[in-house]
Design a protein around this motif. Structure first.
Motif, PDB file in Angstrom:
ATOM      1  N   ALA A 100       0.829  -1.206   0.000  1.00  0.00           N
ATOM      2  CA  ALA A 100       0.000   0.000   0.000  1.00  0.00           C
ATOM      3  C   ALA A 100       0.862   1.254   0.000  1.00  0.00           C
ATOM      4  O   ALA A 100       0.595   2.219  -0.724  1.00  0.00           O
ATOM      5  N   ALA A 101       1.921   1.227   0.812  1.00  0.00           N
ATOM      6  CA  ALA A 101       2.801   2.392   0.898  1.00  0.00           C
ATOM      7  C   ALA A 101       3.601   2.588  -0.383  1.00  0.00           C
ATOM      8  O   ALA A 101       3.719   3.712  -0.899  1.00  0.00           O
ATOM      9  N   LYS A 102       4.142   1.507  -0.923  1.00  0.00           N
ATOM     10  CA  LYS A 102       4.988   1.613  -2.107  1.00  0.00           C
ATOM     11  C   LYS A 102       4.192   1.990  -3.350  1.00  0.00           C
ATOM     12  O   LYS A 102       4.655   2.797  -4.175  1.00  0.00           O
ATOM     13  N   LEU A 103       3.010   1.423  -3.486  1.00  0.00           N
ATOM     14  CA  LEU A 103       2.202   1.668  -4.673  1.00  0.00           C
ATOM     15  C   LEU A 103       1.248   2.845  -4.502  1.00  0.00           C
ATOM     16  O   LEU A 103       0.563   3.220  -5.458  1.00  0.00           O
ATOM     17  N   GLN A 104       1.197   3.400  -3.283  1.00  0.00           N
ATOM     18  CA  GLN A 104       0.287   4.509  -2.987  1.00  0.00           C
ATOM     19  C   GLN A 104      -1.148   4.136  -3.343  1.00  0.00           C
ATOM     20  O   GLN A 104      -1.841   4.840  -4.096  1.00  0.00           O
ATOM     21  N   THR A 105      -1.590   3.016  -2.787  1.00  0.00           N
ATOM     22  CA  THR A 105      -2.892   2.483  -3.109  1.00  0.00           C
ATOM     23  C   THR A 105      -3.444   1.751  -1.892  1.00  0.00           C
ATOM     24  O   THR A 105      -2.792   1.661  -0.853  1.00  0.00           O
TER      25      THR A 105
END
Length: 267
Positions: free
Chosen positions: A157-162
Motif C-alpha cells: 500500500a505504501a509503495k504503490l500509494q494504493t
C-alpha cells in the motif's frame, strides 16, 4: 466505526446502482457481471480501444483484470485507466498471475507507471511480485514468500500509494497505515473459478459510491468471504461444487448490511 461506514455503503450501492466498467478476463467475465448485478451495481464489459475512454466517462468505477492479458487488451486498459484518472473515479487493479511470467509481470509494472491505481486486489504472490519481490506463482494460485501477509499489505500500500487487498486464509487490507483482516471464508472458494475476479467487481461497486476506498475494499472483500462461508452452510451433504457455486451467487444477492454486520468477523 468502520463497520458502521460499511453498513451505510450497502444502502448507497442499492440506491445509486453504480456503473462498473470492466476490462477483465474471458474466463470469468460472466461471473463478474453477475456478481456486480447481485450486489446492486450495473456492469459493462467494453474492451475496444475505440470506445473504452468514452465508456469510462459514464462509469463510477473501473476494474482492470490481467487474467487473459494480451497486447491489444493492454492498450485498451491503459487508455481506460488514464480516462478514469482524468475523471477521478477509482481504478481497481487485479494483477492475475503476475509473477508467473515476465510478460505479465512487466506489463503490470508498466501499467502502474501509466495509471494511478486506487485499489490492488490479488493473492500474496501476485502482490509481492508487483512490488518487486520474488515468489513462486503457479497460474493464479499463490505460492510461497518470505514476508508476513500483514507486512506485505502495508508495504504494498505504501509503495504503490494504493489500497492493498490480499486474499488468503485471512484476507488482509491496508492503506499503508491501518490494517484490517477478515476471518470469514471457506476453502471451497478456492475450488471454483472467478471468486477473486468477482471480488474485484464487488470492491468496485462499493468504491463507486464513496471516496473512502479503504472501507469499500473491506466491504467488497468481506462480502465474498462471508458469502462463501454462508454458501458452504447452505449446501447439503450430497451436493457438490456446482451447487456451491450457485449458492455463492445467491448469498451475494441476499447480502445486506444486517446480514453482513451479524456475520462478518474483522480483526
Amino acid at each position: 466505526m468502520i463497520k458502521q461506514e460499511i453498513k451505510d455503503l450497502f444502502l448507497k450501492v442499492k440506491n445509486q446502482n453504480p456503473l462498473v466498467h470492466h476490462i477483465t478476463n474471458n474466463v470469468t467475465i460472466n461471473d463478474c457481471a453477475n456478481a456486480t448485478l447481485a450486489i446492486g451495481g450495473s456492469p459493462v464489459m467494453a474492451t475496444s480501444i475505440e470506445e473504452v475512454a468514452d465508456m469510462v466517462k459514464l462509469a463510477n468505477a473501473l476494474v482492470i483484470n490481467f487474467g487473459t492479458i494480451d497486447d491489444e487488451t493492454y492498450a485498451s486498459m491503459v487508455r481506460a485507466g488514464q480516462a478514469a484518472n482524468k475523471k477521478g473515479i477509482p481504478v481497481i487493479f487485479d494483477p492475475v498471475g503476475v509473477g508467473a511470467t515476465p510478460f505479465r509481470t512487466n506489463r503490470a509494472k508498466d501499467f502502474l507507471e501509466h495509471v494511478n491505481v486506487s485499489i490492488v486486489r490479488g493473492n500474496a504472490s501476485e502482490v509481492f511480485a508487483l512490488i518487486g519481490g520474488e515468489a513462486s506463482t503457479r497460474g493464479v494460485d499463490s505460492g510461497t514468500l518470505s514476508i508476513s501477509v500483514r507486512d506485505l499489505a502495508k508495504n504494498a500500500a505504501a509503495k504503490l500509494q494504493t489500497i492493498a487487498v490480499i486474499s488468503g486464509e485471512l484476507d488482509t487490507i491496508s492503506n499503508g497505515n491501518q490494517i484490517v483482516q477478515i476471518e470469514n471464508g471457506d476453502i471451497l472458494l478456492t475450488r471454483i473459478t472467478g471468486t477473486g475476479c468477482m471480488t474485484a467487481s464487488l470492491i468496485a461497486c462499493f468504491s463507486g459510491v464513496t471516496e473512502d476506498w479503504f472501507s469499500a475494499a473491506i466491504a467488497g472483500m468481506s462480502v465474498m468471504s462471508l458469502a462463501g462461508e454462508r454458501a458452504r452452510k447452505a449446501i447439503q451433504d450430497n451436493e457438490g461444487i456446482g451447487t456451491y457455486r450457485m449458492k455463492l451467487m445467491d448469498e451475494i444477492f441476499l447480502m445486506d448490511n444486517q446480514i453482513w454486520a451479524e456475520g462478518v468477523r474483522l480483526l
